[in-house]
Design a protein around this motif. Sequence first.
Motif, PDB file in Angstrom:
ATOM      1  N   PRO A  27      23.260  40.608   6.322  1.00  0.00           N
ATOM      2  CA  PRO A  27      22.728  41.808   6.997  1.00  0.00           C
ATOM      3  C   PRO A  27      22.760  43.055   6.108  1.00  0.00           C
ATOM      4  CG  PRO A  27      24.209  40.620   8.439  1.00  0.00           C
ATOM      5  CD  PRO A  27      24.348  40.002   7.106  1.00  0.00           C
ATOM      6  N   ALA A  28      23.789  43.181   5.265  1.00  0.00           N
ATOM      7  CA  ALA A  28      23.860  44.348   4.390  1.00  0.00           C
ATOM      8  C   ALA A  28      22.700  44.361   3.407  1.00  0.00           C
ATOM      9  CB  ALA A  28      25.187  44.349   3.634  1.00  0.00           C
ATOM     10  N   ILE A  29      22.413  43.220   2.815  1.00  0.00           N
ATOM     11  CA  ILE A  29      21.308  43.146   1.853  1.00  0.00           C
ATOM     12  C   ILE A  29      19.976  43.441   2.537  1.00  0.00           C
ATOM     13  CG2 ILE A  29      20.076  41.596   0.296  1.00  0.00           C
ATOM     14  CD1 ILE A  29      22.733  40.180  -0.191  1.00  0.00           C
ATOM     15  N   ILE A  30      19.786  42.881   3.747  1.00  0.00           N
ATOM     16  CA  ILE A  30      18.520  43.111   4.471  1.00  0.00           C
ATOM     17  C   ILE A  30      18.384  44.581   4.854  1.00  0.00           C
ATOM     18  CG2 ILE A  30      17.255  42.545   6.572  1.00  0.00           C
ATOM     19  CD1 ILE A  30      18.528  39.765   6.451  1.00  0.00           C
ATOM     20  N   LEU A  31      19.482  45.182   5.341  1.00  0.00           N
ATOM     21  CA  LEU A  31      19.431  46.583   5.765  1.00  0.00           C
ATOM     22  C   LEU A  31      19.151  47.512   4.586  1.00  0.00           C
ATOM     23  CD1 LEU A  31      19.833  48.793   7.896  1.00  0.00           C
ATOM     24  CD2 LEU A  31      22.300  48.686   7.401  1.00  0.00           C
ATOM     25  N   VAL A  32      19.864  47.320   3.498  1.00  0.00           N
ATOM     26  CA  VAL A  32      19.669  48.197   2.339  1.00  0.00           C
ATOM     27  C   VAL A  32      18.258  48.021   1.766  1.00  0.00           C
ATOM     28  CG1 VAL A  32      20.427  48.664  -0.017  1.00  0.00           C
ATOM     29  CG2 VAL A  32      22.114  48.330   1.806  1.00  0.00           C
ATOM     30  N   ALA A  33      17.766  46.782   1.727  1.00  0.00           N
ATOM     31  CA  ALA A  33      16.408  46.558   1.225  1.00  0.00           C
ATOM     32  C   ALA A  33      15.373  47.254   2.109  1.00  0.00           C
ATOM     33  CB  ALA A  33      16.119  45.068   1.148  1.00  0.00           C
ATOM     34  N   TYR A  34      15.588  47.218   3.421  1.00  0.00           N
ATOM     35  CA  TYR A  34      14.659  47.882   4.338  1.00  0.00           C
ATOM     36  C   TYR A  34      14.705  49.400   4.164  1.00  0.00           C
ATOM     37  CZ  TYR A  34      12.770  49.657   8.723  1.00  0.00           C
ATOM     38  OH  TYR A  34      12.046  50.360   9.655  1.00  0.00           O
ATOM     39  N   LEU A  35      15.923  49.969   4.102  1.00  0.00           N
ATOM     40  CA  LEU A  35      16.048  51.420   3.928  1.00  0.00           C
ATOM     41  C   LEU A  35      15.502  51.854   2.581  1.00  0.00           C
ATOM     42  CD1 LEU A  35      19.624  52.002   5.427  1.00  0.00           C
ATOM     43  CD2 LEU A  35      17.411  52.469   6.509  1.00  0.00           C
ATOM     44  N   TRP A  36      15.685  51.032   1.572  1.00  0.00           N
ATOM     45  CA  TRP A  36      15.170  51.355   0.242  1.00  0.00           C
ATOM     46  C   TRP A  36      13.641  51.447   0.272  1.00  0.00           C
ATOM     47  CZ3 TRP A  36      18.407  51.516  -4.271  1.00  0.00           C
ATOM     48  CH2 TRP A  36      17.713  51.721  -5.470  1.00  0.00           C
ATOM     49  N   ARG A  37      13.019  50.482   0.904  1.00  0.00           N
ATOM     50  CA  ARG A  37      11.551  50.481   0.989  1.00  0.00           C
ATOM     51  C   ARG A  37      11.059  51.608   1.869  1.00  0.00           C
ATOM     52  NH1 ARG A  37       7.453  47.017  -0.042  1.00  0.00           N
ATOM     53  NH2 ARG A  37       5.636  47.065   1.341  1.00  0.00           N
TER      54      ARG A  37
END
Length: 602
Positions: A27-37
């Motif tokens: 979940p951390a990787i998915i969340l950070v990737a989404y916020l980054w984009r």
Amino acid sequence: MNEATTMASMMADFHFLRPLWLLALLPAIILVAYLWRLNETASAWDKAIDKDLLAHLLDNTKTLTERTPLILLLSLWTLIIIALAGPVWQKIAQPVQERQDALVIVYDQSLSMYATDYDPNRLTVSKRKLLDVLNQRYEGQTGLIVYAGEAYTVTPLTEDSVTITALVPSISPNIMPSFGSNVVAGVSKAKELLVDAGTNSGVILLITDGVERSEHAAVSDLLAGTGYRLSVLGVGTTEGATIPVSGGDMLRDASGAVVVPKLDAGSLRDLAAAGGGRYADMELSNSDIDYLLAEDLFFGEEELNEVDENFDIWYETGPWLLILALPFCALMFRRGWILMVTVVLGSSLLLPSQPAEAIEWKDLWKTKDQQGAEAFEQGNAQEAAALFESPEWRGAAAYRAQDYEGAIQAYTSGPIVDADSHYNLGNAYAQTRAFEQAIASYNLAIATEPDHEDAIKNREIVQSLLEEQQQQQEQEDQENEEGSEEEEQGDQQENQDDSEEEEQQQEQQQEQEDQEQEGEEEEQEESEQQDGQEQEEAEEDDQAEQPNMSNSEAESQESLEQWLRRIDDDPGELLQRKFQFEYRRQQLQNRAGNRRTQEQIW
């Protein structure tokens, strides 16, 4: 070199105690990737300016400072999850305490234990009760003594009750060197074990179906002032039963009357009272054991002592990672970062608070040797051999799976230093019929441990097998040599006969051609008949010899297999030979302390 070895050992032992927490990184990787984009494309001017013009008016390049919150969020999340997963790579010794309750079991093996008032007899039922006692021995030392006409030590005081359990099925009155019921010798031997172990207190559990009242005083004198207590478990019924013997008859006394041993509970209860212990009749439940061996009755808290052995536990380094996470948490108090902290805490609350350790990955929390030990205990010897990294255990598992070649490779893959490993390697060689190598391994085992009776016995067996093999090989070589000599003599005789026939034919041709022609035809016919007869005789001889050869080989093969089957250890036979050796030694030393003339053999 030492530092490199230490690092390699640490990396080999590195694993997580709660590896399922690592799934929380997804979940951390998915969340950070989404916020980054989202941070790359989102802007407050999207609603006010046309999208075609917005790309030319705004600079969408993000600086490192603007992306720092996302990097810190992912770093903080990762550190916390790794800490929760429990990274470990070294063990620390944890001193433990155990109750120093020494228990010596004195087991009656007189012929009366074959009485059939229990189904099938007293011996079988009392063995089950003895196994129940051993299964409840989680701590403390336990010893086992058997007695009939004399007393013998099966195992001294030990914390390994599993070894005693393995020997119980082999115990019976048949392995005792002398008949009788010398309870004084049994209690005296138990007292010696307790004194040799240096214990100030202990319990002697007597499992018997009867003790003469005349022996009570001798037993009490043995235990007086020692701090050792005697508890008695009574086996049998007050009605009693006969003792069957071979031939369908019953055991009889000197007058010819049938022997019917009965349980005298009163006598045994008085004996236990004189020994400062308790008495109980044997029952189907464990209430009799709980009553006889109640720890709060025999031992106090002062018996809790620190033992030499330590309980190794993994040293968890996860909490130290939280110290590294503190600076990231401090940065979260900056303006605009409180929302990210809320997201992190909310995600943590959604995860299970207790780790599901029941479905952890085996390779992360158990070594190969531990997995192999589990498979070996479950009877999966072939699987255990594939899992074990220890050469000794891998060889034992391969031998149990009847993969003798694999056992040899396992034992020889590293240096062998103990006698048991040499002995096991010798057994593997013997099973593959490499008798010379087996004898060499047995010799090494005996050289390491001169009193290794199993190695001495198996060496004698394999030596006999080797001699038989050599004699059989010499006999085959001799038969082959005799056969080759007969073939050479036959060839020489045939060549000589052919040369004489040619000379005779030449002489006959010179004298008379017609007679020679007729003579040749006659000789040819006679020769064909003779060859046919010789061929038939040779075939008959071959058919007569072939069954003899097959029978000889079959007998040799059967004899070899019988010898090989004798290599397997029989605990009952080993105990019997041990008791007989001690009995002969006592006779030679003429010890009269506990010996007596038995008036009856049951």
